[in-house]
Each structure stands twice: as structure tokens, then as C-alpha cells.
Design an enzyme around this catalytic site. Structure first.
Site, PDB file in Angstrom:
ATOM      1  N   THR A  97      88.446  -4.157 -73.708  1.00  0.00           N
ATOM      2  CA  THR A  97      89.191  -5.424 -73.663  1.00  0.00           C
ATOM      3  C   THR A  97      89.865  -5.632 -72.312  1.00  0.00           C
ATOM      4  O   THR A  97      89.776  -6.707 -71.718  1.00  0.00           O
ATOM      5  CB  THR A  97      90.275  -5.404 -74.768  1.00  0.00           C
ATOM      6  OG1 THR A  97      89.638  -5.185 -76.036  1.00  0.00           O
ATOM      7  CG2 THR A  97      91.056  -6.705 -74.794  1.00  0.00           C
ATOM      8  N   HIS A 125      83.615 -12.941 -75.000  1.00  0.00           N
ATOM      9  CA  HIS A 125      84.147 -12.503 -76.291  1.00  0.00           C
ATOM     10  C   HIS A 125      82.990 -11.947 -77.102  1.00  0.00           C
ATOM     11  O   HIS A 125      81.888 -12.502 -77.080  1.00  0.00           O
ATOM     12  CB  HIS A 125      84.760 -13.682 -77.053  1.00  0.00           C
ATOM     13  CG  HIS A 125      85.035 -13.352 -78.491  1.00  0.00           C
ATOM     14  ND1 HIS A 125      86.164 -12.664 -78.878  1.00  0.00           N
ATOM     15  CD2 HIS A 125      84.303 -13.553 -79.614  1.00  0.00           C
ATOM     16  CE1 HIS A 125      86.119 -12.484 -80.195  1.00  0.00           C
ATOM     17  NE2 HIS A 125      84.997 -13.006 -80.664  1.00  0.00           N
TER      18      HIS A 125
HETATM   19  P1  DAT Z   1      88.529  -8.074 -77.673  1.00  0.00           P
HETATM   20  O1  DAT Z   1      88.334  -9.381 -76.958  1.00  0.00           O
HETATM   21  O2  DAT Z   1      88.024  -6.906 -76.868  1.00  0.00           O
HETATM   22  O3  DAT Z   1      87.992  -8.081 -79.099  1.00  0.00           O
HETATM   23  P2  DAT Z   1      91.198  -8.444 -78.797  1.00  0.00           P
HETATM   24  O4  DAT Z   1      90.539  -9.139 -79.954  1.00  0.00           O
HETATM   25  O5  DAT Z   1      92.182  -7.358 -79.107  1.00  0.00           O
HETATM   26  O6  DAT Z   1      90.113  -7.827 -77.793  1.00  0.00           O
HETATM   27  O7  DAT Z   1      91.962  -9.497 -77.899  1.00  0.00           O
HETATM   28  C1  DAT Z   1      91.416 -10.777 -77.690  1.00  0.00           C
HETATM   29  C2  DAT Z   1      91.692 -11.211 -76.274  1.00  0.00           C
HETATM   30  O8  DAT Z   1      93.095 -11.262 -76.022  1.00  0.00           O
HETATM   31  C3  DAT Z   1      91.129 -10.271 -75.223  1.00  0.00           C
HETATM   32  O9  DAT Z   1      89.773 -10.520 -74.954  1.00  0.00           O
HETATM   33  C4  DAT Z   1      92.014 -10.542 -74.051  1.00  0.00           C
HETATM   34  C5  DAT Z   1      93.350 -10.890 -74.669  1.00  0.00           C
HETATM   35  N1  DAT Z   1      94.253  -9.717 -74.665  1.00  0.00           N
HETATM   36  C6  DAT Z   1      94.244  -8.670 -75.538  1.00  0.00           C
HETATM   37  N2  DAT Z   1      95.210  -7.790 -75.254  1.00  0.00           N
HETATM   38  C7  DAT Z   1      95.861  -8.312 -74.161  1.00  0.00           C
HETATM   39  C8  DAT Z   1      96.984  -7.882 -73.367  1.00  0.00           C
HETATM   40  N3  DAT Z   1      97.637  -6.739 -73.642  1.00  0.00           N
HETATM   41  N4  DAT Z   1      97.360  -8.662 -72.325  1.00  0.00           N
HETATM   42  C9  DAT Z   1      96.728  -9.816 -72.049  1.00  0.00           C
HETATM   43  N5  DAT Z   1      95.656 -10.282 -72.743  1.00  0.00           N
HETATM   44  C10 DAT Z   1      95.244  -9.543 -73.786  1.00  0.00           C
HETATM   45 MG    MG Z   2      88.570  -9.217 -80.741  1.00  0.00          MG
END
Ligand code: DAT
Ligand code: MG
Length: 166
Positions: A97, A125
Site C-alpha cells: 500500500t 487499486h
Molecule cells: P490497499 O489500497 O493496498 O488495499 P488500503 O485499502 O488499506 O490499502 O487503503 C486504501 C488506500 O488508502 C491506499 O491505497 C492508500 C490510502 N492509504 C492507506 N493507508 C494510508 C496512510 N497511512 N496514509 C495515507 N494514505 C493511506
Molecule cells: Mg484496500
């Protein structure tokens, strides 16, 4: 087991002309593309897509990012890939991520960045599990837009004016 996965090429990926590169990388999976379209993302769609993160401090910026407000590109490309172990295969190629932590040869490792405002611009995504894939696919696509039958459907009466070619 064959399964579907939702892929979005996010506005940074489109702005950086990475569509071809990303699709080429995804083609390594040998999965089948069963739906694809360009989408202008509404506030509602972005909000529902990331509903699991709605209490996070970065939620507001994340919604703006997905809607293209940070890249002057008000669109994303949405695709459904389908096949054996599709979610794992695509998430593997996507990378972690956090683009700074993603393996350097992964899509996010190659093309992602964290902005000075703290937004993870991670280019694509990929649904994270089968339940999320089903929920997301039903948000982004109607049954008629997908060339295979993924989930049960029902017929509803709709009388609505639609645009047609003049
Ligand atoms: P992924 O896209 O790998 O499934 P996720 O569903 O946990 O990850 O999060 C969705 C989106 O949110 C991710 O692509 C980017 C953003 N994101 C996640 N954690 C973050 C953070 N700590 N700071 C900034 N953006 C974040
Ligand atoms: Mg996700």
C-alpha cells in the site's frame, strides 16, 4: 479457484500516461479482463469505495485523490480481471500500500510516491479479498457491463430517459 478482482488505474496513473505499462504488467498474470471502462468518480462512489477508511485522518485527501482533484484528471480506469487466484496475483504485482515500502519492481514500487501532503499516490487499486472484490465490483459495475456472470442478478423495471446516438 476462479475469482474476480477490481482494478482501478487511479488519476496519477492516468496523468503519468502509465495505462499501457500497468496493463502490460497485469497481463503477466494471464488473467482474463471481463470488464473495463473509464469512470468519472462521484463523491458518493469514492466515499463508498473507501468506506472502511472513513475515520482515518487522510480520508478527505484520499477521496479528492480518487476523484482526480489532485491531478486535474477527473477520471479513473476501472477493470475486472478474472481467473485463478486473481486477487493474490494482482496484489502481488501491485506491491505494498505504501509506495515507499512496495517492492521496487512492483507497480507501486516503480511508479508510486508519497506527496509532501502525505497522500499515498500508489497508482492502482486492487481489491484485497473476495468479499471486498464482490462489494467493490457491485459498486463500480452493473451486471450488463461484465461479460461473464459473476454474481446473481434480478430484473427490475426501470423507466428512465437515456442518451442515444442522434
Ligand atoms: P490497499 O489500497 O493496498 O488495499 P488500503 O485499502 O488499506 O490499502 O487503503 C486504501 C488506500 O488508502 C491506499 O491505497 C492508500 C490510502 N492509504 C492507506 N493507508 C494510508 C496512510 N497511512 N496514509 C495515507 N494514505 C493511506
Ligand atoms: Mg484496500
Amino acid at each position: 479457484m476462479n475469482q474476480p478482482v477490481l482494478i482501478l488505474i487511479k488519476p496519477d496513473g492516468l496523468k503519468k500516461s502509465l495505462t499501457g505499462n500497468i496493463l502490460t504488467r497485469l497481463s503477466e498474470t494471464k488473467l482474463e479482463i471481463v470488464a473495463a471502462k473509464m469512470v468519472r468518480v462521484s463523491q458518493d462512489l469514492a466515499h463508498n469505495h473507501y468506506i472502511h477508511l472513513k475515520d482515518k485522518p487522510f480520508f478527505g485527501e484520499l477521496i479528492k485523490y480518487l476523484r482526480g482533484e489532485l491531478h486535474d484528471r477527473r477520471k479513473v480506469m476501472a477493470l475486472i480481471y478474472y481467473g485463478e487466484d486473481a486477487i493474490n496475483k494482482c496484489r502481488q504485482l501491485a506491491g505494498a500500500t505504501n509506495p515507499e515500502e512496495a517492492e521496487s519492481t512492483s507497480i507501486r514500487g516503480s511508479y508510486g510516491r508519497i506527496t509532501t501532503a502525505g497522500v499515498y499516490e500508489n497508482v492502482i487499486h486492487v481489491s484485497s479479498n473476495p468479499d471486498e472484490a464482490e462489494r467493490e465490483i457491485k459498486l463500480w459495475f452493473g451486471p450488463d457491463e461484465i461479460i461473464v456472470d459473476l454474481f446473481p442478478t434480478k430484473n427490475i423495471e426501470k423507466t428512465k430517459k437515456i442518451a442515444a446516438w442522434a
